[in-house]
Design an enzyme around this catalytic site. Structure first.
Site, PDB file in Angstrom:
ATOM      1  N   ALA A 156       0.850  -1.199   0.000  1.00 27.48           N
ATOM      2  CA  ALA A 156       0.000   0.000   0.000  1.00 27.48           C
ATOM      3  C   ALA A 156       0.879   1.239   0.000  1.00 27.48           C
ATOM      4  O   ALA A 156       2.098   1.133  -0.155  1.00 27.48           O
ATOM      5  CB  ALA A 156      -0.909  -0.022   1.225  1.00 27.48           C
ATOM      6  N   ASN A 157       0.294   2.394   0.170  1.00 25.97           N
ATOM      7  CA  ASN A 157       1.074   3.630   0.274  1.00 25.97           C
ATOM      8  C   ASN A 157       0.430   4.547   1.302  1.00 25.97           C
ATOM      9  O   ASN A 157      -0.603   4.216   1.875  1.00 25.97           O
ATOM     10  CB  ASN A 157       1.204   4.306  -1.098  1.00 25.97           C
ATOM     11  CG  ASN A 157      -0.151   4.668  -1.673  1.00 25.97           C
ATOM     12  OD1 ASN A 157      -0.851   5.521  -1.160  1.00 25.97           O
ATOM     13  ND2 ASN A 157      -0.542   3.971  -2.744  1.00 25.97           N
ATOM     14  N   ARG A 158       1.031   5.675   1.548  1.00 22.22           N
ATOM     15  CA  ARG A 158       0.605   6.520   2.668  1.00 22.22           C
ATOM     16  C   ARG A 158      -0.553   7.461   2.346  1.00 22.22           C
ATOM     17  O   ARG A 158      -0.938   8.271   3.178  1.00 22.22           O
ATOM     18  CB  ARG A 158       1.794   7.373   3.148  1.00 22.22           C
ATOM     19  CG  ARG A 158       2.884   6.574   3.793  1.00 22.22           C
ATOM     20  CD  ARG A 158       3.934   7.507   4.373  1.00 22.22           C
ATOM     21  NE  ARG A 158       5.096   6.746   4.789  1.00 22.22           N
ATOM     22  CZ  ARG A 158       5.172   6.079   5.929  1.00 22.22           C
ATOM     23  NH1 ARG A 158       4.150   6.085   6.766  1.00 22.22           N
ATOM     24  NH2 ARG A 158       6.260   5.402   6.241  1.00 22.22           N
ATOM     25  N   SER A 159      -1.107   7.409   1.166  1.00 19.01           N
ATOM     26  CA  SER A 159      -2.195   8.340   0.842  1.00 19.01           C
ATOM     27  C   SER A 159      -3.412   8.082   1.737  1.00 19.01           C
ATOM     28  O   SER A 159      -3.832   6.947   1.916  1.00 19.01           O
ATOM     29  CB  SER A 159      -2.596   8.154  -0.626  1.00 19.01           C
ATOM     30  OG  SER A 159      -3.805   8.824  -0.868  1.00 19.01           O
ATOM     31  N   ALA A 196      -3.616   7.758  -5.204  1.00 19.62           N
ATOM     32  CA  ALA A 196      -2.233   7.264  -5.294  1.00 19.62           C
ATOM     33  C   ALA A 196      -2.337   5.811  -5.750  1.00 19.62           C
ATOM     34  O   ALA A 196      -2.485   4.900  -4.933  1.00 19.62           O
ATOM     35  CB  ALA A 196      -1.553   7.373  -3.940  1.00 19.62           C
TER      36      ALA A 196
END
Ligand code: CTP
Length: 399
Positions: free
Chosen positions: A208-211, A274
């Site tokens: 995943a990512n931090r968005s 994102a």
């Protein structure tokens, strides 16, 4: 946005009552005349003096005090909107069955104005059949339910049940009050994507990512408030205005399919999501076991959704991308503008402290045609959303 509108802010007894002060301040900042009404349990969390200091008139706590002979009808009749934040399980139940036993519930029953409720409670309570049924009853009667979100709860717990962000609550109020009023995006079909996608690695793990999705949700709320017909394709567990068509997705592939179905007919596409650039080539169908050793994960590229839209765009369609950069965002934003064939790119420096990923504020540069560069912020993500849509409106006026 709310200039001259009369808003009754109901506050009931939950720890989120402290955030209602922020809702109050934001409503006042948006130009509303705010009358706070606190339940008996709300004042155990935050005192009326705090609301009186921030609101447009003193906070009320009782049916039996105040200048009017009948405060509930006076408040209810003159309100343009009643918003209850936080709304406890008790408030939802009492309102659903019409049990008029305090000033707030009598006001809710005595108004013909639209009502927004923002539930906040522990996950177990939110999931109770009785609470679900009351919320459903209220929804069916036209009450707008905002949130709850997932996050930290009282007592160190976390889960679904946290009151929606004050900015999202005020955005919902704006959207409810501006429904039916012409705006500069009146009738324009706006597709917004939001949040960070999750790419499964096995049955329990994902990349995943931090968005957080807050910026995309703010764009959707702002576009709806300005009259657009908004579709929000989101990977974020955040509230969205009731007037927005919402499509929940998880992976980049889900998002690609959702955009492919709806992108062609959109007049404006804002890709704030994102989207993962890579995903595991094959997700294990079961849970990978540590005993089997470190997995050999092979990644493959995902489809660049925005670049595809740029390649197949309809004449007159406006495409907006986002660029999360480390350091000065201008070169990266300019490069994406050219490479993806879009009209505007909103760049931000994700390494800057206190803004961007997960925060309510952002600092961005909007780059566009003919070397256009517009710096906005640090400002609330709703303000950034406004600036992005102003740029879209400007661009559409030249087409
Ligand atoms: N985007 C997309 N589809 C993808 C990846 C990104 O539509 N598979 C969109 C995002 O929604 C955003 C923009 O493209 O609007 C971001 O571009 P991206 O190439 O993902 O940025 P970075 O990965 O940060 O680029 P680079 O690695 O080139 O710095």
């Amino acid at each position: 946005m709310l200039h001259g509108r009369r808003v009754v802010l109901g506050v009931t007894g939950g720890i989120a009552a402290y955030k209602a002060v922020e809702v109050c301040r934001r409503l006042v900042d948006a130009g509303a005349f705010v009358s706070p009404v606190l339940s008996a349990t709300a004042v155990r969390f935050v005192g009326p003096a705090t609301f009186s200091a921030v609101a447009s008139e003193p906070a009320r706590t009782s049916l039996w005090e105040g200048p009017e002979a009948s405060p509930h009808t006076a408040l209810g009749q003159r309100a343009d909107l009643v918003v209850v934040a936080p709304a406890t399980a008790r408030l939802l139940a009492a309102y659903a069955i019409g049990m008029a036993d305090d000033l707030l519930i009598t006001t809710l029953l005595a108004t013909r104005a639209p009502v927004v409720v923002c539930p906040a409670m522990h996950t177990e309570m939110w999931e109770q059949a009785a609470v679900r049924a009351n919320v459903e009853t209220l929804r069916q009667r036209g009450v707008v339910v905002v949130g709850p979100d997932a996050g930290h709860l009282a007592g160190g717990d976390s889960g679904l049940g946290r009151m929606a962000d004050p900015a999202d609550i005020v955005a919902a109020c704006v959207s409810v009050l501006s429904a039916g009023e012409p705006g500069d995006l009146d009738g324009v079909r706006v597709l917004v994507t939001a949040g960070g996608t999750r790419e499964p690695l096995d049955a329990v793990r994902f990349l995943a990512n931090r968005s957080s999705g807050k910026q995309g949700h703010a764009v959707a709320a702002e576009a709806a408030a300005r009259g657009a017909r908004v579709t929000l394709i989101t990977a974020a567990d955040l509230a969205a205005p009731a007037s927005v068509e919402r499509v929940d997705v998880e992976t980049a592939a889900d998002m690609e399919h959702a955009v492919a179905r709806r992108g062609v007919s959109a007049d404006v596409v804002v890709m704030a999501a994102a989207v993962a650039d890579f995903r595991p080539k094959a997700a294990a169908p079961t849970k990978l076991r540590t005993a089997d050793g470190v997995p050999d994960v092979v990644l493959e590229p995902t489809t660049d959704i925005l670049a595809c839209l740029g390649e197949h765009r309809r004449p007159g369609q406006v495409l907006v991308g986002f660029a999360a950069e480390i350091g000065d965002p201008r070169p990266g934003a300019q490069e994406k503008l050219r490479r993806k064939g879009v009209d505007l790119v909103v760049g931000n420096d994700v390494s800057a402290p206190g803004v961007g990923f997960g925060h309510d504020t952002n600092t961005v540069v909007i780059v566009g045609p003919d070397g256009m560069e517009l710096n906005v912020g640090p400002a609330d993500k709703r303000v950034i959303a406004r600036a992005v849509l102003d740029a879209v409106v400007d661009l559409r006026s030249t087409m």
